[in-house]
Write a protein that holds these residues in place. Structure first.
Motif, PDB file in Angstrom:
ATOM      1  N   THR A  60     -21.510 -80.931 -25.402  1.00 38.97           N
ATOM      2  CA  THR A  60     -21.639 -82.375 -25.584  1.00 38.97           C
ATOM      3  C   THR A  60     -23.049 -82.664 -26.089  1.00 38.97           C
ATOM      4  N   SER A  61     -23.203 -83.827 -26.733  1.00 41.90           N
ATOM      5  CA  SER A  61     -24.497 -84.172 -27.327  1.00 41.90           C
ATOM      6  C   SER A  61     -24.661 -85.686 -27.352  1.00 41.90           C
ATOM      7  N   ASP A  62     -25.869 -86.131 -27.678  1.00 47.93           N
ATOM      8  CA  ASP A  62     -26.177 -87.566 -27.689  1.00 47.93           C
ATOM      9  C   ASP A  62     -25.277 -88.365 -28.620  1.00 47.93           C
ATOM     10  N   ALA A  86     -21.121 -92.488 -28.819  1.00 49.62           N
ATOM     11  CA  ALA A  86     -19.876 -92.990 -29.397  1.00 49.62           C
ATOM     12  C   ALA A  86     -18.807 -93.164 -28.329  1.00 49.62           C
ATOM     13  N   TYR A  87     -18.760 -92.228 -27.405  1.00 53.47           N
ATOM     14  CA  TYR A  87     -17.850 -92.314 -26.253  1.00 53.47           C
ATOM     15  C   TYR A  87     -18.153 -93.567 -25.429  1.00 53.47           C
ATOM     16  N   ALA A 102     -15.007 -87.212 -29.250  1.00 57.88           N
ATOM     17  CA  ALA A 102     -15.470 -87.991 -28.095  1.00 57.88           C
ATOM     18  C   ALA A 102     -14.832 -89.375 -28.073  1.00 57.88           C
ATOM     19  N   ILE A 103     -14.684 -89.999 -29.242  1.00 54.17           N
ATOM     20  CA  ILE A 103     -14.016 -91.305 -29.317  1.00 54.17           C
ATOM     21  C   ILE A 103     -12.574 -91.170 -28.859  1.00 54.17           C
ATOM     22  N   ALA A 104     -11.890 -90.136 -29.340  1.00 53.62           N
ATOM     23  CA  ALA A 104     -10.489 -89.934 -28.963  1.00 53.62           C
ATOM     24  C   ALA A 104     -10.350 -89.684 -27.467  1.00 53.62           C
ATOM     25  N   MET A 105     -11.299 -88.946 -26.879  1.00 51.80           N
ATOM     26  CA  MET A 105     -11.239 -88.706 -25.441  1.00 51.80           C
ATOM     27  C   MET A 105     -11.392 -90.000 -24.654  1.00 51.80           C
ATOM     28  N   PHE A 125     -18.117 -86.182 -17.273  1.00 47.78           N
ATOM     29  CA  PHE A 125     -17.947 -86.253 -18.726  1.00 47.78           C
ATOM     30  C   PHE A 125     -17.893 -84.863 -19.342  1.00 47.78           C
ATOM     31  N   VAL A 126     -18.843 -84.014 -18.983  1.00 48.66           N
ATOM     32  CA  VAL A 126     -18.908 -82.663 -19.550  1.00 48.66           C
ATOM     33  C   VAL A 126     -17.680 -81.857 -19.157  1.00 48.66           C
ATOM     34  N   ALA A 127     -17.309 -81.916 -17.883  1.00 48.93           N
ATOM     35  CA  ALA A 127     -16.149 -81.162 -17.412  1.00 48.93           C
ATOM     36  C   ALA A 127     -14.873 -81.621 -18.112  1.00 48.93           C
ATOM     37  N   ASP A 128     -14.715 -82.926 -18.260  1.00 52.62           N
ATOM     38  CA  ASP A 128     -13.512 -83.460 -18.917  1.00 52.62           C
ATOM     39  C   ASP A 128     -13.477 -83.079 -20.397  1.00 52.62           C
ATOM     40  N   PHE A 129     -14.643 -83.129 -21.051  1.00 53.70           N
ATOM     41  CA  PHE A 129     -14.683 -82.789 -22.474  1.00 53.70           C
ATOM     42  C   PHE A 129     -14.326 -81.320 -22.688  1.00 53.70           C
ATOM     43  N   LYS A 130     -14.876 -80.446 -21.869  1.00 57.86           N
ATOM     44  CA  LYS A 130     -14.585 -79.018 -22.006  1.00 57.86           C
ATOM     45  C   LYS A 130     -13.131 -78.710 -21.650  1.00 57.86           C
ATOM     46  N   ALA A 131     -12.597 -79.418 -20.670  1.00 61.00           N
ATOM     47  CA  ALA A 131     -11.204 -79.211 -20.302  1.00 61.00           C
ATOM     48  C   ALA A 131     -10.271 -79.624 -21.436  1.00 61.00           C
ATOM     49  N   LYS A 132     -10.654 -80.648 -22.166  1.00 59.25           N
ATOM     50  CA  LYS A 132      -9.816 -81.173 -23.240  1.00 59.25           C
ATOM     51  C   LYS A 132      -9.948 -80.364 -24.529  1.00 59.25           C
ATOM     52  N   TYR A 133     -11.181 -79.927 -24.841  1.00 59.57           N
ATOM     53  CA  TYR A 133     -11.432 -79.335 -26.156  1.00 59.57           C
ATOM     54  C   TYR A 133     -11.843 -77.863 -26.123  1.00 59.57           C
ATOM     55  N   GLY A 134     -12.100 -77.316 -24.943  1.00 56.87           N
ATOM     56  CA  GLY A 134     -12.451 -75.906 -24.858  1.00 56.87           C
ATOM     57  C   GLY A 134     -13.755 -75.679 -24.117  1.00 56.87           C
ATOM     58  N   ALA A 135     -13.785 -74.617 -23.313  1.00 51.56           N
ATOM     59  CA  ALA A 135     -14.958 -74.342 -22.479  1.00 51.56           C
ATOM     60  C   ALA A 135     -16.190 -74.009 -23.301  1.00 51.56           C
TER      61      ALA A 135
END
Length: 411
Positions: free
Chosen positions: A315-317, A322-323, A65-68, A301-311
């Motif tokens: 995501t979590s608190d 941290a993001y 999440a930090i890297a994203m 946020f959720v869509a971008d995270f899944k697009a970057k790291y896998g469907a």
């Protein structure tokens, strides 16, 4: 162990021994300047997360999440027109290693800020490094409070934004007795000191209290004690890989969320995925963010995270917080028009970002942020559905000054 490592280890150990005193960190912050060079087209920042060891299951995803966040900022033009270079270190689930890596990032790599830390033990081990070097740590995890530092910004929940809302919710549900269980380090023990003070003031009986070493997988004795005690609910501050063993033993003993629910402080979507949704359906958690939040910022946020790291990723608190910390740093630097520590500290008060969890604002006095408290219930899907939230974002009160029953708590 070399001389530097030995010195850092001694510093970390001393800090951990003092952790129960409840004294304010940062009262003697050094007025030195770090070695960060921000004059060029690129600025280095650091991340320290456990990428190995027992806490890697929870922390490696936080690093993602930090890297994203860094990638997003760079794609949007960087910070004050400068691209960010993220230098990542492995804390290896060991507070002493966290302190060593913090020292490396701050005093050898000369980063402008560091993002990371997970357990309170890791944060307290790193704290002297940042204060002595007058550098900045952005700590993105919920914790037990009773601390503030000029050199740390806390984007996770403090006590009155997670623990107290969880207790208020249980009380409203008719809970009159609790059994306390946790991993054996700073956060669980201090959290449960607060729980016991709350319970004494609110007519709640504490039926028992037990702790296990980090990474412990032996819960048979404790769960038998819990079953025999017959509490209305369990207040759970077990962390990391131990959670799987705890909940499997709980289920094997015939306990269930209908008769003795577990209110967890450290079970998010990532832990549900690791443990297995079937093991946790119906159990409660207290956080400030869930993947299921229905807001435009979170959907992105959720869509971008899944697009970057896998469907299949969740995501979590801890990840979201941290993001958000990276974006809070960016917003503060831009308000200050400077990367200098003193300028950031002076500008921080009132800095606000529209985070996936909702609007969060920095309190300039204690360096914590406003947070909306949320109680969730694990669904069969493996996600967590919100069942309650605070009416508005809660002002951080890390020393519980507004709670008379908390007077004298030191952890």
């Amino acid at each position: 162990m070399n001389r530097l490592s030995a010195g850092v280890a001694l510093l970390a150990a001393t800090t951990l021994l003092a952790a129960g005193c409840g004294s304010r960190a940062g009262d003697d912050t050094a007025a030195t300047e770090g070695c960060a060079d921000t004059s060029g087209p690129q600025v280095s920042i650091g991340a320290i997360n456990s990428l190995s060891g027992g806490l890697a299951v929870s922390e490696s995803v936080i690093h993602d999440a930090i890297a994203m966040a860094v990638d997003e900022i760079n794609a949007d033009g960087g910070v004050l027109g400068k691209q960010l270079d993220l230098l990542s270190e492995d804390g290896a689930s060991d507070p002493t290693v966290f302190a060593e890596k913090a020292n490396k990032l701050v005093n050898s790599d000369c980063v402008a800020a560091v993002f990371g830390g997970y357990t309170s033990a890791s944060r307290k081990a790193m704290l002297p490094v940042f204060e002595d070097s007058n550098a900045l740590l952005y700590y993105g995890q919920q914790y037990e409070g009773l601390e503030s530092s000029k050199n740390i910004f806390y984007s996770g929940a403090t006590t009155n934004q997670q623990i107290i809302p969880a207790l208020d919710y249980l009380k409203e549900q008719g809970v009159t007795s609790l059994y306390l269980v946790g991993s054996d380090y700073v956060f669980p023990r201090t959290s449960n000191a607060i729980v016991k003070a709350y319970a004494a003031a609110n007519g709640i009986e504490i039926k028992g209290e037990d702790y296990v070493p980090l990474d412990s997988t032996n819960f048979a004795t404790i769960v038998n004690k819990i079953r025999s005690a017959g509490a209305d609910a369990i207040f759970n501050v077990v962390v990391g890989g131990s959670l799987t063993a705890f909940f499997r033993e709980y289920n094997s003993a015939g306990l269930n969320p209908q008769t003795m629910p577990v209110m967890s402080m450290c079970v998010g979507e990532e832990e549900v995925k690791s443990i297995g949704a079937d093991t946790l359906v119906g159990q409660l958690s207290s956080w400030n963010y869930y993947e299921t939040l229905d807001t435009p910022a979170n959907k992105t946020f959720v869509a971008d995270f899944k697009a970057k790291y896998g469907a299949d990723r969740v995501t979590s608190d801890p990840m979201e917080s941290a993001y958000t910390a990276v974006h809070l740093w960016k917003a503060t630097v831009e308000k200050a028009d400077s990367f200098a520590v003193a300028d950031i500290q002076a500008a921080a008060g009132g800095v606000t970002v529209d985070a996936p969890e909702g609007s969060v604002s920095i309190d300039g006095e204690n360096h914590h942020v406003t947070k909306t408290a949320r109680i969730g219930k694990v669904a069969p899907s493996g996600l967590i559905d919100q069942v309650w939230q605070s009416p508005a974002p809660i002002t951080p009160d890390p020393y519980l000054k507004d709670y008379p029953w908390a007077e004298g708590i030191t952890g």
